[in-house]
Design a protein around this motif. Structure first.
Motif, PDB file in Angstrom:
ATOM      1  N   TRP A  27       0.784  -1.046  -0.039  1.00  0.00           N
ATOM      2  CA  TRP A  27       0.064  -0.104   0.176  1.00  0.00           C
ATOM      3  C   TRP A  27       0.773   1.206   0.120  1.00  0.00           C
ATOM      4  CZ3 TRP A  27      -4.437   1.034  -1.632  1.00  0.00           C
ATOM      5  CH2 TRP A  27      -5.452  -0.076  -1.790  1.00  0.00           C
ATOM      6  N   ASN A  28       2.288   1.135   0.342  1.00  0.00           N
ATOM      7  CA  ASN A  28       3.134   2.338   0.339  1.00  0.00           C
ATOM      8  C   ASN A  28       3.275   2.545  -1.261  1.00  0.00           C
ATOM      9  OD1 ASN A  28       4.940   4.372   0.541  1.00  0.00           O
ATOM     10  ND2 ASN A  28       6.601   2.951   1.141  1.00  0.00           N
ATOM     11  N   ILE A  29       3.454   1.663  -2.032  1.00  0.00           N
ATOM     12  CA  ILE A  29       3.427   1.892  -3.574  1.00  0.00           C
ATOM     13  C   ILE A  29       2.051   2.483  -4.081  1.00  0.00           C
ATOM     14  CG2 ILE A  29       3.491   0.562  -5.695  1.00  0.00           C
ATOM     15  CD1 ILE A  29       5.244  -1.712  -3.948  1.00  0.00           C
ATOM     16  N   ARG A  30       1.082   1.595  -3.675  1.00  0.00           N
ATOM     17  CA  ARG A  30      -0.227   2.140  -4.172  1.00  0.00           C
ATOM     18  C   ARG A  30      -0.796   3.366  -3.882  1.00  0.00           C
ATOM     19  NH1 ARG A  30      -1.935  -3.419  -2.043  1.00  0.00           N
ATOM     20  NH2 ARG A  30      -1.551  -4.835  -3.920  1.00  0.00           N
ATOM     21  N   ALA A  31      -0.275   3.937  -2.612  1.00  0.00           N
ATOM     22  CA  ALA A  31      -0.588   5.332  -2.019  1.00  0.00           C
ATOM     23  C   ALA A  31       0.186   6.404  -3.047  1.00  0.00           C
ATOM     24  CB  ALA A  31      -0.074   5.710  -0.874  1.00  0.00           C
ATOM     25  N   ILE A  82      -1.269   9.144  -6.517  1.00  0.00           N
ATOM     26  CA  ILE A  82      -1.151  10.433  -6.813  1.00  0.00           C
ATOM     27  C   ILE A  82      -0.103  10.847  -7.812  1.00  0.00           C
ATOM     28  CG2 ILE A  82      -1.923  11.173  -4.315  1.00  0.00           C
ATOM     29  CD1 ILE A  82       1.112  11.416  -3.847  1.00  0.00           C
ATOM     30  N   SER A  83       0.122   9.597  -8.582  1.00  0.00           N
ATOM     31  CA  SER A  83       1.030   9.584  -9.736  1.00  0.00           C
ATOM     32  C   SER A  83       2.495  10.293  -9.323  1.00  0.00           C
ATOM     33  CB  SER A  83       0.595  10.627 -10.871  1.00  0.00           C
ATOM     34  OG  SER A  83      -0.595  10.040 -11.346  1.00  0.00           O
ATOM     35  N   GLY A 112       8.016   8.480  -5.758  1.00  0.00           N
ATOM     36  CA  GLY A 112       7.796   7.734  -4.621  1.00  0.00           C
ATOM     37  C   GLY A 112       7.429   6.213  -4.975  1.00  0.00           C
ATOM     38  N   VAL A 113       7.004   5.987  -6.032  1.00  0.00           N
ATOM     39  CA  VAL A 113       6.428   4.795  -6.577  1.00  0.00           C
ATOM     40  C   VAL A 113       7.898   3.734  -6.526  1.00  0.00           C
ATOM     41  CG1 VAL A 113       5.639   3.071  -8.541  1.00  0.00           C
ATOM     42  CG2 VAL A 113       4.498   4.992  -7.742  1.00  0.00           C
ATOM     43  N   ARG A 114       8.893   4.186  -7.372  1.00  0.00           N
ATOM     44  CA  ARG A 114      10.210   3.713  -7.655  1.00  0.00           C
ATOM     45  C   ARG A 114      10.806   3.243  -6.190  1.00  0.00           C
ATOM     46  NH1 ARG A 114      15.334   5.903 -10.883  1.00  0.00           N
ATOM     47  NH2 ARG A 114      16.835   4.387 -10.316  1.00  0.00           N
ATOM     48  N   GLN A 115      11.015   4.280  -5.395  1.00  0.00           N
ATOM     49  CA  GLN A 115      11.458   4.004  -4.137  1.00  0.00           C
ATOM     50  C   GLN A 115      10.910   3.078  -3.122  1.00  0.00           C
ATOM     51  OE1 GLN A 115      11.621   7.621  -1.540  1.00  0.00           O
ATOM     52  NE2 GLN A 115      13.169   6.808  -0.005  1.00  0.00           N
ATOM     53  N   ALA A 116       9.430   3.145  -3.055  1.00  0.00           N
ATOM     54  CA  ALA A 116       8.782   1.914  -2.345  1.00  0.00           C
ATOM     55  C   ALA A 116       9.166   0.759  -3.038  1.00  0.00           C
ATOM     56  CB  ALA A 116       7.286   2.364  -2.511  1.00  0.00           C
ATOM     57  N   ILE A 117       9.169   0.659  -4.222  1.00  0.00           N
ATOM     58  CA  ILE A 117       9.411  -0.874  -4.748  1.00  0.00           C
ATOM     59  C   ILE A 117      10.788  -1.162  -4.417  1.00  0.00           C
ATOM     60  CG2 ILE A 117       9.639  -2.020  -6.981  1.00  0.00           C
ATOM     61  CD1 ILE A 117       7.256  -0.284  -8.009  1.00  0.00           C
ATOM     62  N   LEU A 172      10.370   3.978 -13.771  1.00  0.00           N
ATOM     63  CA  LEU A 172      11.809   4.350 -14.399  1.00  0.00           C
ATOM     64  C   LEU A 172      11.462   4.994 -15.933  1.00  0.00           C
ATOM     65  CD1 LEU A 172      13.409   0.881 -13.985  1.00  0.00           C
ATOM     66  CD2 LEU A 172      14.095   3.138 -12.927  1.00  0.00           C
ATOM     67  N   GLN A 173      10.353   4.699 -16.663  1.00  0.00           N
ATOM     68  CA  GLN A 173      10.020   5.349 -17.938  1.00  0.00           C
ATOM     69  C   GLN A 173       9.379   6.743 -17.522  1.00  0.00           C
ATOM     70  OE1 GLN A 173       6.251   3.818 -19.796  1.00  0.00           O
ATOM     71  NE2 GLN A 173       7.597   2.973 -21.440  1.00  0.00           N
ATOM     72  N   ALA A 174       8.750   6.938 -16.388  1.00  0.00           N
ATOM     73  CA  ALA A 174       8.556   8.460 -15.968  1.00  0.00           C
ATOM     74  C   ALA A 174       9.715   9.399 -16.071  1.00  0.00           C
ATOM     75  CB  ALA A 174       7.455   8.403 -15.052  1.00  0.00           C
ATOM     76  N   GLN A 175      10.721   8.587 -15.695  1.00  0.00           N
ATOM     77  CA  GLN A 175      11.834   9.546 -15.002  1.00  0.00           C
ATOM     78  C   GLN A 175      12.865   9.634 -16.350  1.00  0.00           C
ATOM     79  OE1 GLN A 175      12.617   7.224 -11.529  1.00  0.00           O
ATOM     80  NE2 GLN A 175      12.157   9.042 -10.314  1.00  0.00           N
TER      81      GLN A 175
END
Length: 645
Positions: A306-310, A314-315, A319-324, A345-348
């Protein structure tokens, strides 16, 4: 072409149901009824006159099982041994041995227990805990297995209560891990077990405030004060976790006024982790920020997810990358997080690194496998079909006792027993064996077993068996009448019932499309079908008619969006609406952030199924990404029907 493709399947409709009753079936059903009532006298009378019926071992099993379950009455061990010897290698022998071993453990007959324990295919937790109690050959191994589950074990069999206590009081479990278990039990609402852990920590004493902290957390927090006692601080943390279930924002506000009161950095991080988790489940945008304050505390697998999902909600791709990347390796190396790490990674702008993530699970027939394939710029394609089962392979599986018993059980509508027998017969099978079993199940009209058997192959695959399309004319006619995507309807039904026309869920949903009685009556009224009666729920044509009409209704009421309608079909339209956001959401993000695990998995499977059926039906289907689309913002919701079931 489509009708021709499935003509062979359609010929099999109702094959099992049309077979004439076998001689002796009534006796088997009488025995099953007696077993369900624990009627040992009737079972003994029936077992006294054995027959040559293929299900005769069940009569004997039900009698012995009923006797073993009567803990106040003696059991003839020689009769049990005779049954085990006569049915060596069968599913029933393994089940009876498991029941017998637990009875031996209950009676503390440890020498006999050890002799039988070593013959079990796989001991369950209750049996393992008896092995620990016995202190015999298998005690040390079972004790290690129990200790390994210290933080994840919620529901404890009675036989495990003493071994768990001994682990705690013997010093094999550290005080810190005692506190960690207390936290996990509170999080999972296992309050009696949490009380036990506190008594172990407190030398038999449990604070009087325990009940207030867990049952009236807001009141408890309102009077919380600074303390140097770990017990007091942990009760406050438990109250924060409990209060956050009711209102995470209010709980967070209350916690901000308390957290400076002698709490360690880890304790503060734990509280914010709870708020992040429960805020994420409530789809609060603040949840991602709360999670950032939770660094330094140990989280459960669900909380880390849920850290990833949170952050997804909010896109926040960084934060998604770090949580994964902070996940333990065994949780990180999965198709879902590989895909979302690739997206982050693609978004970055890290295109090559993203591609490596997508490649890991591309071309696998799963929700994220298909999305990973599409992220690489290509359409998903079924693997080359394995050669059909040969006559020799089919002849072999048709004669196997496990499958013969399974077919007979399905014939008598003893579907749970039939499924167990079939699955037992599959164990350890090669791909060729599994494909032959799947084809045999298709021949019998056991579509759920055909799909399950075909899904187990590792290298050789036949997707026409994995994705059967029985009752094609019925589904096609109703899909056309309701202007529904046929591949989507098939994807949904495959998940709902696996094409078992007599399927009935624990909550009363019935038939191919698992229509609830209240829903069937309601949608029939909305459609103006004045001749409706409850029998429609079990008829193939009428069940599909009702289910398709209801699917059309939820689709119309939810912005004509199939992801929302799929979620609504499983969890109800009201929930599907509430799970939307104040802004439009990518369909895959909406799906991944559904708070109900069952519904989240259901939507993924239905949408992946739909894509795979479309690949079969249409050859050039739209992509799964296009099917998922964009979920409109919540402000665009259509008004719900006040009488909607």
């Amino acid at each position: 072409m489509r009708c021709g493709l499935w003509a062979g399947v359609l010929l099999l409709v109702g094959v099992v149901g049309s077979v004439a009753a076998a001689p002796g079936d009534d006796r088997i059903l009488l025995a099953r009824d007696a077993a369900s009532k624990g009627d040992v006298a009737t079972l003994a009378s029936l077992a006294a006159t054995p027959s040559n019926h293929v299900l005769e071992p069940y009569v004997q099993y039900w009698l012995l099982s009923a006797r073993i379950a009567r803990l106040t009455e003696a059991v003839d061990g020689q009769q049990v041994g005779s049954f085990l010897s006569a049915n060596t290698g069968s599913m029933l022998a393994d089940r009876l041995r498991g029941e017998w071993v637990r009875r031996l453990g209950y009676e503390k007959r440890w020498a006999e227990f050890d002799a039988q324990y070593g013959l079990l295919q796989q001991a369950d937790l209750a049996t393992q805990c008896y092995a620990i109690q016995g202190g015999g050959t298998y005690a040390a191994e079972a004790n290690r297995a129990l200790a390994a589950q210290w933080l994840t074990l919620n529901d404890v069999p009675a036989s495990c209560e003493l071994p768990l206590q001994n682990l705690a009081l013997s010093g094999q479990i550290s005080t810190e891990n005692l506190w960690q278990r207390f936290r996990r039990l509170v999080e999972n609402k296992r309050f009696a077990a949490a009380r036990n852990v506190l008594s172990w920590i407190g030398n038999g004493q449990v604070p009087a405030a325990f009940n207030t902290a867990l049952n009236s957390p807001e009141r408890y927090l309102a009077s919380a004060r600074a303390s140097t006692s770990r017990m007091d601080r942990e009760l406050i943390l438990a109250a924060v976790a409990r209060a956050a279930r009711n209102d995470a924002r209010t709980a967070a506000s209350r916690w901000r006024g308390i957290e400076g009161n002698s709490f360690s950095s880890e304790e503060r991080a734990y509280a914010w982790g709870q708020l992040g988790w429960l805020g994420g489940l409530s789809r609060l945008p603040e949840a991602a920020a709360w999670y950032k304050l939770a660094r330094g505390t140990d989280m459960s697998a669900e909380q880390r997810a849920w850290n990833i999902r949170a952050h997804l909600r909010i896109s926040d791709w960084a934060g998604v990358r770090q949580a994964i990347e902070e996940l333990p390796a065994d949780q990180r190396d999965t198709p879902d997080w590989a895909y979302w790490l690739g997206r982050a990674l693609q978004a970055q702008g890290q295109t090559d690194a993203a591609r490596q993530q997508f490649l890991r699970y591309a071309d696998t027939p799963t929700f994220y496998g298909i999305l990973s394939t599409e992220a690489l710029g290509r359409a998903y394609a079924w693997p080359a079909a394995a050669a059909p089962a040969s006559n020799e392979e089919l002849t072999m599986v048709r004669t196997l006792p496990d499958f013969r018993r399974a077919a007979a059980l399905y014939q008598l509508d003893l579907r749970t027993e039939g499924m167990r027998e079939w699955n037992w017969g599959l164990r350890g099978g090669s791909d060729r064996y599994l494909l032959a079993a799947a084809e045999h199940a298709r021949e019998l009209g056991l579509y759920d077993r055909a799909i399950s058997s075909a899904e187990r192959t590792r290298n050789e695959h036949d997707f026409s068996l994995r994705y059967l399309a029985p009752y094609y004319d019925v589904f096609a006619r109703n899909a056309e009448a309701q202007q529904l995507d046929l591949a989507w309807v098939y994807g949904l039904v495959r998940q709902e019932s696996r094409f078992q026309s007599v399927a009935r869920s624990g909550v009363g949903a019935q038939g191919l499309m698992q229509v609830m009685p209240a829903t069937g009556k309601w949608i029939a009224g909305k459609q103006g079908w004045s001749d409706y009666h409850p029998g429609w729920l079990t008829g193939i044509d009428t069940n599909v008619r009702l289910g398709s009409a209801y699917l059309r209704h939820v689709l119309d009421s939810l912005s004509n969006h199939r992801v929302l309608a799929t979620a609504a079909y499983n969890a109800g339209p009201g929930r599907a609406r509430r799970w939307r956001d104040a802004r439009p959401l990518e369909g895959a993000i909406y799906t991944e952030t559904i708070p109900f695990t069952e519904t989240r998995d259901y939507v993924k499977k239905v949408m992946a199924n739909a894509e795979l059926y479309a690949t079969l039906f249409d050859k050039r289907p739209v992509s799964l990404g296009s099917r998922l689309g964009t979920v409109p913002a919540a402000v665009q919701d259509a008004a719900s029907n006040v009488d909607e079931p």
